[in-house]
Design an enzyme around this catalytic site. Structure first.
Site, mmCIF file in Angstrom:
data_model
loop_
_atom_site.group_PDB
_atom_site.id
_atom_site.type_symbol
_atom_site.label_atom_id
_atom_site.label_comp_id
_atom_site.label_asym_id
_atom_site.label_seq_id
_atom_site.Cartn_x
_atom_site.Cartn_y
_atom_site.Cartn_z
ATOM 1 N N LYS A 1 -37.615 -17.665 61.235
ATOM 2 C CA LYS A 1 -38.315 -16.921 62.295
ATOM 3 C C LYS A 1 -38.455 -17.774 63.554
ATOM 4 O O LYS A 1 -38.314 -17.272 64.674
ATOM 5 C CB LYS A 1 -39.684 -16.462 61.801
ATOM 6 N N LYS B 1 -47.640 -18.238 71.293
ATOM 7 C CA LYS B 1 -48.098 -18.814 70.022
ATOM 8 C C LYS B 1 -46.912 -19.255 69.169
ATOM 9 O O LYS B 1 -46.917 -20.352 68.595
ATOM 10 C CB LYS B 1 -48.952 -17.781 69.290
#
Length: 294
Positions: free
Chosen positions: A170, A238
């Site tokens: 990811k 983030k």
């Protein structure tokens, strides 16, 4: 199967609904009870705590914001860890640090609970359409047990490796995708500065080797000046924190990602964290405007 779900945001809510519609019993817990209302109306059970969700479930899915949130839901008082029986499975679909996923898997294994880190790509529309790409870290045998559930949620399900490997994949996904958003922003800003029509430039690029899904979707938003959130930029900010921290830990040079991370920092400093990441274009424009004023 008896399934639990924690995290009923823009992506979690349609994902939970797919599981319910597939015939699985569904137990829910949400920090905001109103988020669960459509699912309760469809037959899900609302629980008083995450621990209660775990007590009712063979498999629990979580999709929350970051590493600290996953650890809180799984390990704190009233969390999933208090309710899991031996043999249960946690499938965390959040985007978190790889080492957090590994640590959480180790800690849960002490009470006989298996874990997969299974972050997703495809955004809210992919969640609604059940076409997500799912990147899985953990034991192959555990993935085999939950594969029928994951097939309710996505079209591309890849076992990447041991715990943490899904999160590594990811991180790579975000490096490529957000890097491409930055590249599109720079190209369209350059086109405008050079006196060309950005909409026409985008159409020309779409027919050649620069054509991509990012150019189509994010470039379209930039041309239309539509910065309302598809995915809020604060989430990509983030994620880049995870990317850069992991790269630093490994001693791996990531110069492009580092530059994109700085652009995301500038975006956040301008208060655009709740806007779409297409706002990276506005960061470039604001810098250019400030230079002209000087």
């Amino acid at each position: 199967m008896r399934v639990g779900f924690v995290g009923l945001g823009a992506m979690g809510r349609p994902m939970a609904l797919h599981l319910l519609r597939a015939g699985h019993s569904l137990a829910l817990w949400a920090r905001r009870p109103e988020a669960a209302a459509p699912l309760i109306a469809a037959g899900a059970v609302q629980c008083a705590s995450a621990a209660d969700v775990a007590r009712r479930s063979e498999v629990v899915f979580t999709i929350v914001t970051g590493s600290a949130d996953v650890e809180h839901v799984a390990l704190d008082a009233g969390g999933l860890g208090e309710g899991f029986a031996a043999g249960s499975i946690l499938v965390d679909m959040s985007t978190i640090a790889p080492e957090t996923a590994r640590s959480l898997a180790r800690r849960l294994s002490r009470q006989g609970v298996e874990m997969l880190d299974a972050p997703v790509s495809g955004g809210e529309q992919g969640a609604i359409a059940a076409t997500l790409a799912i990147m899985v870290g953990g034991k192959a045998a555990v993935l085999e047990r939950v594969l029928p559930l994951l097939e309710c949620l996505g079209k591309t399900i890849v076992h990447v490796g041991d715990n943490g490997a899904g999160q590594v994949a990811k991180a790579c996904n975000q490096m490529v995708m957000v890097g491409a958003i930055q590249a599109v922003a720079e190209a369209l800003h350059f086109a405008a500065a050079a006196g060309a029509d950005p909409a026409s430039v985008r159409r020309a690029l779409a027919g050649g080797s620069a054509g991509s899904r990012v150019l189509e979707v994010m470039g379209g938003r930039m041309v239309d000046r539509d910065f309302s959130a598809g995915v809020e930029a604060r989430l990509h900010h983030k994620d880049y924190g995870v990317v850069l921290a992991e790269a630093y830990r490994l001693g791996v040079p990531v110069p492009v990602a580092a530059a994109v991370g700085q652009q995301l920092n500038a975006l956040m400093a301008r208060g655009w964290g709740h806007s779409d990441t297409a706002s990276l274009l506005r960061v470039l424009e604001s810098v250019a405007s400030a230079a002209c004023e000087r």
